[in-house]
Design a protein around this motif. Structure first.
Motif, PDB file in Angstrom:
ATOM      1  N   GLY A  85       0.801  -1.224   0.000  1.00 19.35           N
ATOM      2  CA  GLY A  85       0.000   0.000   0.000  1.00 19.35           C
ATOM      3  C   GLY A  85       0.829   1.266   0.000  1.00 19.35           C
ATOM      4  O   GLY A  85       0.451   2.268   0.613  1.00 19.35           O
ATOM      5  N   ALA A  86       1.953   1.236  -0.700  1.00 17.03           N
ATOM      6  CA  ALA A  86       2.808   2.425  -0.794  1.00 17.03           C
ATOM      7  C   ALA A  86       2.028   3.576  -1.421  1.00 17.03           C
ATOM      8  O   ALA A  86       1.131   3.346  -2.242  1.00 17.03           O
ATOM      9  CB  ALA A  86       4.039   2.109  -1.640  1.00 17.03           C
ATOM     10  N   PRO A  87       2.374   4.808  -1.044  1.00 18.33           N
ATOM     11  CA  PRO A  87       1.712   5.963  -1.674  1.00 18.33           C
ATOM     12  C   PRO A  87       1.933   5.925  -3.190  1.00 18.33           C
ATOM     13  O   PRO A  87       3.078   5.902  -3.656  1.00 18.33           O
ATOM     14  CB  PRO A  87       2.409   7.168  -1.042  1.00 18.33           C
ATOM     15  CG  PRO A  87       3.095   6.647   0.173  1.00 18.33           C
ATOM     16  CD  PRO A  87       3.367   5.204  -0.059  1.00 18.33           C
ATOM     17  N   GLN A  88       0.833   5.901  -3.927  1.00 23.37           N
ATOM     18  CA  GLN A  88       0.914   5.680  -5.369  1.00 23.37           C
ATOM     19  C   GLN A  88       1.713   6.744  -6.101  1.00 23.37           C
ATOM     20  O   GLN A  88       2.504   6.426  -6.979  1.00 23.37           O
ATOM     21  CB  GLN A  88      -0.490   5.563  -5.975  1.00 23.37           C
ATOM     22  CG  GLN A  88      -0.475   5.035  -7.392  1.00 23.37           C
ATOM     23  CD  GLN A  88       0.094   3.632  -7.478  1.00 23.37           C
ATOM     24  OE1 GLN A  88      -0.373   2.725  -6.806  1.00 23.37           O
ATOM     25  NE2 GLN A  88       1.119   3.446  -8.303  1.00 23.37           N
ATOM     26  N   THR A  89       1.539   7.999  -5.749  1.00 26.08           N
ATOM     27  CA  THR A  89       2.262   9.063  -6.447  1.00 26.08           C
ATOM     28  C   THR A  89       3.766   8.914  -6.261  1.00 26.08           C
ATOM     29  O   THR A  89       4.537   9.014  -7.228  1.00 26.08           O
ATOM     30  CB  THR A  89       1.795  10.448  -5.964  1.00 26.08           C
ATOM     31  OG1 THR A  89       0.391  10.561  -6.207  1.00 26.08           O
ATOM     32  CG2 THR A  89       2.521  11.565  -6.688  1.00 26.08           C
ATOM     33  N   ALA A  90       4.188   8.653  -5.038  1.00 22.70           N
ATOM     34  CA  ALA A  90       5.620   8.467  -4.769  1.00 22.70           C
ATOM     35  C   ALA A  90       6.154   7.243  -5.514  1.00 22.70           C
ATOM     36  O   ALA A  90       7.252   7.275  -6.089  1.00 22.70           O
ATOM     37  CB  ALA A  90       5.867   8.341  -3.270  1.00 22.70           C
ATOM     38  N   LEU A  91       5.375   6.172  -5.520  1.00 24.00           N
ATOM     39  CA  LEU A  91       5.775   4.955  -6.228  1.00 24.00           C
ATOM     40  C   LEU A  91       5.919   5.220  -7.716  1.00 24.00           C
ATOM     41  O   LEU A  91       6.908   4.815  -8.342  1.00 24.00           O
ATOM     42  CB  LEU A  91       4.761   3.837  -5.965  1.00 24.00           C
ATOM     43  CG  LEU A  91       4.959   2.526  -6.719  1.00 24.00           C
ATOM     44  CD1 LEU A  91       6.350   1.947  -6.486  1.00 24.00           C
ATOM     45  CD2 LEU A  91       3.886   1.531  -6.310  1.00 24.00           C
ATOM     46  N   ASP A  92       4.960   5.902  -8.285  1.00 22.60           N
ATOM     47  CA  ASP A  92       5.023   6.222  -9.717  1.00 22.60           C
ATOM     48  C   ASP A  92       6.237   7.088 -10.048  1.00 22.60           C
ATOM     49  O   ASP A  92       6.934   6.843 -11.036  1.00 22.60           O
ATOM     50  CB  ASP A  92       3.742   6.931 -10.166  1.00 22.60           C
ATOM     51  CG  ASP A  92       2.528   6.014 -10.175  1.00 22.60           C
ATOM     52  OD1 ASP A  92       2.695   4.780 -10.188  1.00 22.60           O
ATOM     53  OD2 ASP A  92       1.394   6.544 -10.165  1.00 22.60           O
ATOM     54  N   ILE A  93       6.494   8.088  -9.213  1.00 24.40           N
ATOM     55  CA  ILE A  93       7.639   8.979  -9.448  1.00 24.40           C
ATOM     56  C   ILE A  93       8.945   8.192  -9.381  1.00 24.40           C
ATOM     57  O   ILE A  93       9.819   8.342 -10.248  1.00 24.40           O
ATOM     58  CB  ILE A  93       7.635  10.149  -8.444  1.00 24.40           C
ATOM     59  CG1 ILE A  93       6.497  11.111  -8.767  1.00 24.40           C
ATOM     60  CG2 ILE A  93       8.977  10.884  -8.448  1.00 24.40           C
ATOM     61  CD1 ILE A  93       6.217  12.152  -7.699  1.00 24.40           C
ATOM     62  N   LEU A  94       9.081   7.344  -8.372  1.00 20.06           N
ATOM     63  CA  LEU A  94      10.315   6.556  -8.242  1.00 20.06           C
ATOM     64  C   LEU A  94      10.472   5.556  -9.386  1.00 20.06           C
ATOM     65  O   LEU A  94      11.588   5.321  -9.865  1.00 20.06           O
ATOM     66  CB  LEU A  94      10.348   5.836  -6.896  1.00 20.06           C
ATOM     67  CG  LEU A  94      10.661   6.723  -5.703  1.00 20.06           C
ATOM     68  CD1 LEU A  94      10.434   5.958  -4.395  1.00 20.06           C
ATOM     69  CD2 LEU A  94      12.090   7.241  -5.769  1.00 20.06           C
ATOM     70  N   ALA A  95       9.366   4.976  -9.841  1.00 12.17           N
ATOM     71  CA  ALA A  95       9.435   4.034 -10.961  1.00 12.17           C
ATOM     72  C   ALA A  95       9.850   4.746 -12.249  1.00 12.17           C
ATOM     73  O   ALA A  95      10.687   4.238 -13.002  1.00 12.17           O
ATOM     74  CB  ALA A  95       8.094   3.326 -11.137  1.00 12.17           C
ATOM     75  N   VAL A  96       9.291   5.925 -12.480  1.00  9.31           N
ATOM     76  CA  VAL A  96       9.693   6.713 -13.655  1.00  9.31           C
ATOM     77  C   VAL A  96      11.165   7.108 -13.535  1.00  9.31           C
ATOM     78  O   VAL A  96      11.917   7.050 -14.516  1.00  9.31           O
ATOM     79  CB  VAL A  96       8.777   7.955 -13.826  1.00  9.31           C
ATOM     80  CG1 VAL A  96       9.358   8.921 -14.850  1.00  9.31           C
ATOM     81  CG2 VAL A  96       7.373   7.534 -14.214  1.00  9.31           C
ATOM     82  N   LEU A  97      11.578   7.481 -12.340  1.00  4.33           N
ATOM     83  CA  LEU A  97      12.981   7.832 -12.112  1.00  4.33           C
ATOM     84  C   LEU A  97      13.884   6.644 -12.414  1.00  4.33           C
ATOM     85  O   LEU A  97      14.909   6.787 -13.095  1.00  4.33           O
ATOM     86  CB  LEU A  97      13.184   8.304 -10.668  1.00  4.33           C
ATOM     87  CG  LEU A  97      14.629   8.611 -10.273  1.00  4.33           C
ATOM     88  CD1 LEU A  97      15.179   9.777 -11.089  1.00  4.33           C
ATOM     89  CD2 LEU A  97      14.712   8.903  -8.773  1.00  4.33           C
ATOM     90  N   PHE A  98      13.503   5.459 -11.926  1.00  9.24           N
ATOM     91  CA  PHE A  98      14.307   4.265 -12.180  1.00  9.24           C
ATOM     92  C   PHE A  98      14.465   4.012 -13.678  1.00  9.24           C
ATOM     93  O   PHE A  98      15.580   3.807 -14.171  1.00  9.24           O
ATOM     94  CB  PHE A  98      13.687   3.033 -11.499  1.00  9.24           C
ATOM     95  CG  PHE A  98      14.401   1.761 -11.823  1.00  9.24           C
ATOM     96  CD1 PHE A  98      15.555   1.399 -11.142  1.00  9.24           C
ATOM     97  CD2 PHE A  98      13.945   0.920 -12.828  1.00  9.24           C
ATOM     98  CE1 PHE A  98      16.235   0.229 -11.452  1.00  9.24           C
ATOM     99  CE2 PHE A  98      14.614  -0.252 -13.150  1.00  9.24           C
ATOM    100  CZ  PHE A  98      15.760  -0.598 -12.457  1.00  9.24           C
ATOM    101  N   VAL A  99      13.354   4.024 -14.413  1.00 11.60           N
ATOM    102  CA  VAL A  99      13.414   3.750 -15.853  1.00 11.60           C
ATOM    103  C   VAL A  99      14.224   4.826 -16.568  1.00 11.60           C
ATOM    104  O   VAL A  99      15.038   4.529 -17.445  1.00 11.60           O
ATOM    105  CB  VAL A  99      11.994   3.609 -16.450  1.00 11.60           C
ATOM    106  CG1 VAL A  99      12.029   3.550 -17.971  1.00 11.60           C
ATOM    107  CG2 VAL A  99      11.312   2.360 -15.888  1.00 11.60           C
ATOM    108  N   THR A 100      14.037   6.075 -16.184  1.00  4.50           N
ATOM    109  CA  THR A 100      14.801   7.168 -16.786  1.00  4.50           C
ATOM    110  C   THR A 100      16.297   6.975 -16.541  1.00  4.50           C
ATOM    111  O   THR A 100      17.113   7.129 -17.469  1.00  4.50           O
ATOM    112  CB  THR A 100      14.330   8.525 -16.229  1.00  4.50           C
ATOM    113  OG1 THR A 100      12.931   8.676 -16.497  1.00  4.50           O
ATOM    114  CG2 THR A 100      15.108   9.678 -16.845  1.00  4.50           C
TER     115      THR A 100
END
Length: 137
Positions: A85-100
């Motif tokens: 149940g991680a905060p979705q916005t933070a998870l999305d930002i970190l995932a985009v950061l990882f891929v970038t």
């Protein structure tokens, strides 16, 4: 009943899964369109052919291997973060950061910039660890 949705982080998993194939295409690109007798791509022995590549083609092949190596941890971290149940916005930002960062890493690898490549690799690893622990309470 709430329906699960395909999050940005899940889309990032798809992008990360495609990156090794982009690297493979780069690695093989020098042999496309040439006959095998002239050093063209050998689909009968693709790993042997790739092992004989040099310069940026060889580095693209190494980036392919590293991209496959990084994939399981990223997939696991995203799934675990969602389950916790991680905060979705933070998870999305970190995932985009990882891929970038992984895309930048591949570019640095192919360009032959090892120090920069290692720094970007480390940053991507930190982002991945942050994803893993994002749902930790």
């Amino acid at each position: 009943m709430q329906m699960a949705r395909f999050t940005i982080a899940y889309w990032c998993v798809l992008l990360a899964a495609v990156l090794p194939y982009v690297c493979a295409t780069l690695a093989k690109s020098g042999g496309f369109g040439k006959p095998r007798s002239q050093g063209g791509y050998d689909n009968n022995d693709p790993r042997g052919w790739l092992a004989r590549q040099t310069d940026w083609h060889a580095r693209a092949n190494a980036a392919q291997a590293n991209s496959f190596e990084a994939l399981p941890f990223f997939i696991g971290a995203v799934i675990i973060a969602h389950q916790l149940g991680a905060p979705q916005t933070a998870l999305d930002i970190l995932a985009v950061l990882f891929v970038t960062l992984r895309i930048i890493y591949i570019a640095m690898y192919v360009a032959g910039l090892p120090a920069m490549r290692s720094a970007v690799w480390t940053a991507a690893l930190v982002a991945n660890v942050a994803i893993l622990f994002l749902g930790y309470r």
